[in-house]
Design a protein around this motif. Sequence first.
Motif, PDB file in Angstrom:
ATOM      1  N   TYR A   1     -10.645   5.033 -10.556  1.00  0.00           N
ATOM      2  CA  TYR A   1      -9.214   4.875 -10.819  1.00  0.00           C
ATOM      3  C   TYR A   1      -8.400   5.908 -10.030  1.00  0.00           C
ATOM      4  CZ  TYR A   1      -4.755   4.937 -13.290  1.00  0.00           C
ATOM      5  OH  TYR A   1      -3.417   4.920 -13.592  1.00  0.00           O
ATOM      6  N   ASP A   2      -8.903   7.130  -9.961  1.00  0.00           N
ATOM      7  CA  ASP A   2      -8.221   8.185  -9.207  1.00  0.00           C
ATOM      8  C   ASP A   2      -8.110   7.813  -7.733  1.00  0.00           C
ATOM      9  OD1 ASP A   2      -7.387  11.140  -8.740  1.00  0.00           O
ATOM     10  OD2 ASP A   2      -9.136  10.884  -7.439  1.00  0.00           O
ATOM     11  N   ARG A   3      -9.179   7.272  -7.151  1.00  0.00           N
ATOM     12  CA  ARG A   3      -9.152   6.874  -5.745  1.00  0.00           C
ATOM     13  C   ARG A   3      -8.227   5.675  -5.532  1.00  0.00           C
ATOM     14  NH1 ARG A   3      -9.072  10.268  -2.749  1.00  0.00           N
ATOM     15  NH2 ARG A   3      -8.365  11.249  -4.655  1.00  0.00           N
ATOM     16  N   TYR A   4      -8.170   4.786  -6.524  1.00  0.00           N
ATOM     17  CA  TYR A   4      -7.252   3.647  -6.411  1.00  0.00           C
ATOM     18  C   TYR A   4      -5.807   4.130  -6.346  1.00  0.00           C
ATOM     19  CZ  TYR A   4      -4.003   0.275  -8.416  1.00  0.00           C
ATOM     20  OH  TYR A   4      -2.895  -0.492  -8.660  1.00  0.00           O
ATOM     21  N   VAL A   5      -5.438   5.057  -7.216  1.00  0.00           N
ATOM     22  CA  VAL A   5      -4.067   5.569  -7.215  1.00  0.00           C
ATOM     23  C   VAL A   5      -3.785   6.323  -5.918  1.00  0.00           C
ATOM     24  CG1 VAL A   5      -2.413   7.069  -8.398  1.00  0.00           C
ATOM     25  CG2 VAL A   5      -4.020   5.696  -9.734  1.00  0.00           C
ATOM     26  N   ALA A   6      -4.757   7.130  -5.443  1.00  0.00           N
ATOM     27  CA  ALA A   6      -4.548   7.941  -4.239  1.00  0.00           C
ATOM     28  C   ALA A   6      -4.369   7.088  -2.996  1.00  0.00           C
ATOM     29  CB  ALA A   6      -5.733   8.895  -4.053  1.00  0.00           C
ATOM     30  N   ILE A   7      -5.079   5.960  -2.897  1.00  0.00           N
ATOM     31  CA  ILE A   7      -5.040   5.138  -1.690  1.00  0.00           C
ATOM     32  C   ILE A   7      -4.019   4.020  -1.798  1.00  0.00           C
ATOM     33  CG2 ILE A   7      -6.407   3.553  -0.261  1.00  0.00           C
ATOM     34  CD1 ILE A   7      -8.832   5.310  -0.828  1.00  0.00           C
ATOM     35  N   CYS A   8      -3.918   3.383  -2.948  1.00  0.00           N
ATOM     36  CA  CYS A   8      -3.018   2.236  -3.106  1.00  0.00           C
ATOM     37  C   CYS A   8      -1.608   2.639  -3.530  1.00  0.00           C
ATOM     38  CB  CYS A   8      -3.607   1.259  -4.126  1.00  0.00           C
ATOM     39  SG  CYS A   8      -5.212   0.584  -3.648  1.00  0.00           S
TER      40      CYS A   8
ATOM     41  N   ILE B   1     -14.994  -2.187 -10.241  1.00  0.00           N
ATOM     42  CA  ILE B   1     -14.971  -3.304  -9.294  1.00  0.00           C
ATOM     43  C   ILE B   1     -13.543  -3.612  -8.857  1.00  0.00           C
ATOM     44  CG2 ILE B   1     -15.419  -5.771  -9.022  1.00  0.00           C
ATOM     45  CD1 ILE B   1     -17.846  -5.393 -10.868  1.00  0.00           C
ATOM     46  N   ILE B   2     -12.630  -3.724  -9.827  1.00  0.00           N
ATOM     47  CA  ILE B   2     -11.239  -4.047  -9.500  1.00  0.00           C
ATOM     48  C   ILE B   2     -10.612  -2.945  -8.653  1.00  0.00           C
ATOM     49  CG2 ILE B   2      -8.940  -4.391 -10.492  1.00  0.00           C
ATOM     50  CD1 ILE B   2     -10.340  -5.720 -12.890  1.00  0.00           C
ATOM     51  N   SER B   3     -10.902  -1.683  -9.005  1.00  0.00           N
ATOM     52  CA  SER B   3     -10.341  -0.561  -8.243  1.00  0.00           C
ATOM     53  C   SER B   3     -10.774  -0.614  -6.791  1.00  0.00           C
ATOM     54  CB  SER B   3     -10.771   0.769  -8.876  1.00  0.00           C
ATOM     55  OG  SER B   3     -10.273   0.906 -10.186  1.00  0.00           O
ATOM     56  N   TYR B   4     -12.066  -0.887  -6.547  1.00  0.00           N
ATOM     57  CA  TYR B   4     -12.554  -0.875  -5.173  1.00  0.00           C
ATOM     58  C   TYR B   4     -12.174  -2.135  -4.409  1.00  0.00           C
ATOM     59  CZ  TYR B   4     -14.906   3.554  -5.346  1.00  0.00           C
ATOM     60  OH  TYR B   4     -15.148   4.899  -5.411  1.00  0.00           O
ATOM     61  N   VAL B   5     -11.987  -3.236  -5.101  1.00  0.00           N
ATOM     62  CA  VAL B   5     -11.463  -4.427  -4.419  1.00  0.00           C
ATOM     63  C   VAL B   5     -10.056  -4.152  -3.894  1.00  0.00           C
ATOM     64  CG1 VAL B   5     -10.656  -6.787  -4.785  1.00  0.00           C
ATOM     65  CG2 VAL B   5     -12.888  -6.093  -5.649  1.00  0.00           C
ATOM     66  N   LEU B   6      -9.221  -3.540  -4.730  1.00  0.00           N
ATOM     67  CA  LEU B   6      -7.860  -3.199  -4.310  1.00  0.00           C
ATOM     68  C   LEU B   6      -7.863  -2.116  -3.230  1.00  0.00           C
ATOM     69  CD1 LEU B   6      -6.136  -3.181  -7.820  1.00  0.00           C
ATOM     70  CD2 LEU B   6      -6.008  -4.957  -6.067  1.00  0.00           C
ATOM     71  N   ILE B   7      -8.781  -1.151  -3.337  1.00  0.00           N
ATOM     72  CA  ILE B   7      -8.877  -0.089  -2.326  1.00  0.00           C
ATOM     73  C   ILE B   7      -9.268  -0.672  -0.966  1.00  0.00           C
ATOM     74  CG2 ILE B   7     -10.249   1.903  -1.607  1.00  0.00           C
ATOM     75  CD1 ILE B   7     -10.330   2.747  -4.559  1.00  0.00           C
ATOM     76  N   ILE B   8     -10.298  -1.529  -0.973  1.00  0.00           N
ATOM     77  CA  ILE B   8     -10.760  -2.123   0.283  1.00  0.00           C
ATOM     78  C   ILE B   8      -9.671  -3.001   0.903  1.00  0.00           C
ATOM     79  CG2 ILE B   8     -12.424  -3.761   1.261  1.00  0.00           C
ATOM     80  CD1 ILE B   8     -14.456  -2.675  -0.787  1.00  0.00           C
ATOM     81  N   ARG B   9      -8.953  -3.742   0.066  1.00  0.00           N
ATOM     82  CA  ARG B   9      -7.868  -4.578   0.578  1.00  0.00           C
ATOM     83  C   ARG B   9      -6.769  -3.738   1.235  1.00  0.00           C
ATOM     84  NH1 ARG B   9      -4.595  -8.335  -3.551  1.00  0.00           N
ATOM     85  NH2 ARG B   9      -3.643  -6.297  -3.988  1.00  0.00           N
ATOM     86  N   THR B  10      -6.505  -2.577   0.672  1.00  0.00           N
ATOM     87  CA  THR B  10      -5.504  -1.680   1.256  1.00  0.00           C
ATOM     88  C   THR B  10      -6.027  -1.018   2.526  1.00  0.00           C
ATOM     89  OG1 THR B  10      -4.621  -1.222  -0.955  1.00  0.00           O
ATOM     90  CG2 THR B  10      -4.042   0.329   0.801  1.00  0.00           C
ATOM     91  N   CYS B  11      -7.306  -0.638   2.529  1.00  0.00           N
ATOM     92  CA  CYS B  11      -7.876   0.074   3.672  1.00  0.00           C
ATOM     93  C   CYS B  11      -7.998  -0.809   4.912  1.00  0.00           C
ATOM     94  CB  CYS B  11      -9.247   0.646   3.304  1.00  0.00           C
ATOM     95  SG  CYS B  11      -9.173   1.996   2.111  1.00  0.00           S
TER      96      CYS B  11
END
Length: 337
Positions: A145-152, A238-248
Amino acid sequence: MLTLQSRPRRSVRKKLRVCERHVKSEQMENSSSELVFFLSGLNETRTNRQIFFGLSLLAYIFTIFANLTLIFTILLEKILHEPMFILLCNLCVNCICGSTSFYPKLLIDLLSDSHVISYNACIIQIFGITIYLICENTNISVMAYDRYVAICKPLEYHSIMTPGRVGMLVQITWLLSFFETIVGTVLVVRLPLCGSRINKLYCFDYDVVKLSCIDTTLNNIFTFCVMPFHIFQLLLIIISYVLIIRTCVQSQAERNKFMETCLPHLITLGIMAISATFDVVSARFSSETSMQSLRNSLSILYLIVPPILNPLVYGLKLKQLRRIVWRRFNSKITALK
């Protein structure tokens, strides 16, 4: 005369009953104190016992040293008092707890011909290993969740991941882990046991539950009750990394950030998930002797690899942390000269 004779007889009967109760209680105490479990899996290592002992000792020492190095580096450097590093520090503390629950007993068994563990020591090991696994998964989900907020949501990161909120997440991680572990351990302790052989290198709750003389439906109900919480953790990751990968995918800078901070996270998560899932499934559905060597190997994988890999990979991948560690290490070497 009848009344006079009946009174002594009654008193004698009472004394006999008290003595019988005392003897029974002593027998129960002796039986519980003498209860030991026989561990399996180390008989194959007799020819290479010294090699396995040396490798295990080195792995344990390196695990403690590497995790303590990151913990003290993060605590002593104010520049590292960021949410990601605080969560990493919490992860390292948990790795030390898990390793200490496993390695000392393994090292003793490698030097011994009889691989046994007392009932009390077994319960303590169950508690330590269980809380390590639960806390590891919970902490990884918080880090996702922390990485999702930091990247997205980089502009909202510091307003969302405030010091107070990070401290609350760390406390919740430990409180939930303690609660689930205590309830699960109490449900194991209440069971009378009709066996003493554990088909594993260490004590784990389900391996002891299988030795029960009574119905274990209550233990299964508790497992199913906590399952939705762990499924929620998995979905959050899973949801966090799907959103992270989509942003990256849209930015080279974000891809670099993903490779630096998220890839080690995913590697650790993959090892934990594969080894733990196989161990649980094989423990519940396989026979006593089938795939015993493979089960033993995978059952210790999540106790050995993440505690070593976490500080090593994060320390090498995070540039800011790596530079500070090397700077402190070089200053110590210079001081010794």
